[in-house]
Design an enzyme around this catalytic site. Structure first.
Site, short mmCIF file in Angstrom:
data_model
loop_
_atom_site.label_atom_id
_atom_site.label_comp_id
_atom_site.label_asym_id
_atom_site.label_seq_id
_atom_site.Cartn_x
_atom_site.Cartn_y
_atom_site.Cartn_z
N HIS A 1 0.82 -1.23 0.00
CA HIS A 1 0.00 0.00 0.00
C HIS A 1 0.85 1.27 0.00
O HIS A 1 0.30 2.36 -0.15
CB HIS A 1 -0.93 0.03 1.21
CG HIS A 1 -1.94 -1.08 1.24
ND1 HIS A 1 -2.74 -1.39 0.16
CD2 HIS A 1 -2.27 -1.97 2.21
CE1 HIS A 1 -3.51 -2.42 0.47
NE2 HIS A 1 -3.24 -2.78 1.71
N ASP B 1 -4.36 -12.72 5.18
CA ASP B 1 -5.64 -12.08 5.48
C ASP B 1 -6.77 -12.59 4.59
O ASP B 1 -7.91 -12.13 4.68
CB ASP B 1 -5.53 -10.55 5.40
CG ASP B 1 -4.64 -10.06 4.28
OD1 ASP B 1 -4.34 -10.84 3.36
OD2 ASP B 1 -4.24 -8.87 4.30
#
Length: 306
Positions: free
Chosen positions: A121, A235
């Site tokens: 990110h 995740d």
């Protein structure tokens, strides 16, 4: 020779109790891999700090300096979600060095894994989503610029889209960005990867593994990369706090093995980076991340790389 694994004690600096980001998971992952007999602490490869000029291949020099000096704007601190400290700054630069070392070991031996990495990110001149510097972009630019590889493919299986990687490498045609992610998840505003594969909420093992196989069977022959950077985010797991997919431990292990076997079966070196994973049960999270390294060890043995 044992599977090359990269780790440093800098990876879990002191951190506020109860913070949403599980900073201690890196140390707990190392402890788990040692306790389970996969490695010994003295076998782990210790990386150097990533030099500033290498970071600057993918990041604005002014942003690098501002972060290192603890001078991020309030807006950048909000986007990042991590409290600044000198120890965290050192950890951040060390971890990029670790991903770079893991990539070099993969080029040498065919396969290597980092006990951190996958900070997808982070953007060119600002942080986001717990990510400060984008190791995937830095590695790609560095190895391409050095002539070590002619093309790299980033296979990002973190549940969140690799938006920073896609934007930083948008003008680097020999770095192919591929993101398999839950379509309704962070970031709200998606970037445009070379290949985006949005997945519906609630997808489980079987459907997910078919997507992985189909994607690699198409993309690896199409691009014939010299290296694959595999962001093995856990995740996607059904028990992850931020995920929304429904993979089991067995599904994650099958994914990891499939990615590595697809690459090695075509003589393409692959490096595994742990990516995202979130849980209040930090020990369980560390074991979940360790699925990558245990899967890699099985592949390492069966492929005759040892």
């Amino acid at each position: 020779m044992p599977l090359p694994l990269v780790y440093h004690d800098d990876y879990s600096p002191p951190f506020p109790d109860g913070h949403r980001f599980p900073m201690e998971k890196f140390r707990l992952l190392r402890d788990h891999l040692v306790a389970s007999g996969l490695t010994r602490d003295d076998q782990l490869r210790r990386p150097e700090l990533c030099p500033p000029e290498v970071l600057a291949l993918a990041h604005c020099p002014d942003y690098i300096a501002r972060y290192q000096q603890g001078e991020l704007s309030r807006e950048d601190q909000r986007r990042l979600g991590l409290p600044w400290s000198e120890a965290l700054a050192r950890r951040t630069v060390r971890a990029v060095g670790g991903s770079l070392l893991a990539a070099e070991l993969a080029l040498e031996h065919g396969l290597a894994c980092h006990l951190a990495g996958g900070t997808h990110h982070a953007h060119y001149d600002f942080p986001a989503g717990f990510c400060i510097f984008n190791d995937l972009a830095v590695i790609s630019r560095y190895l391409l610029a050095a002539g070590r590889i002619g093309r790299v493919l980033i296979f990002d299986c973190d549940v969140h889209q690799g938006d920073g990687t896609a934007r930083i490498l948008a003008d680097t045609p020999d770095a192919i960005t591929v993101s398999l992610h839950c379509e309704k998840n962070f970031p709200a505003r998606k970037a445009e990867s070379d290949w985006d594969i949005p997945l519906p909420m609630g997808m489980g093992d079987g459907d997910y593994l078919k997507v992985v196989d189909d994607a690699l069977n198409y993309l690896l022959p199409l691009y014939q990369p010299d290296l694959v950077l595999y962001d093995a985010g856990v995740d996607v797991h059904k028990d992850d706090a931020l995920g929304y997919l429904q993979l089991t431990d067995a599904g994650v292990a099958a994914r990891d093995e499939a990615v590595m076997r697809h690459c090695l079966g075509r003589d393409i070196p692959v490096v595994g980076l742990i990516g995202g994973g979130y849980s209040k049960d930090r020990a369980a999270l560390a074991r979940r991340h360790g699925i990558l390294h245990h899967s890699a060890a099985r592949v390492w043995q069966s492929e005759g790389l040892a």
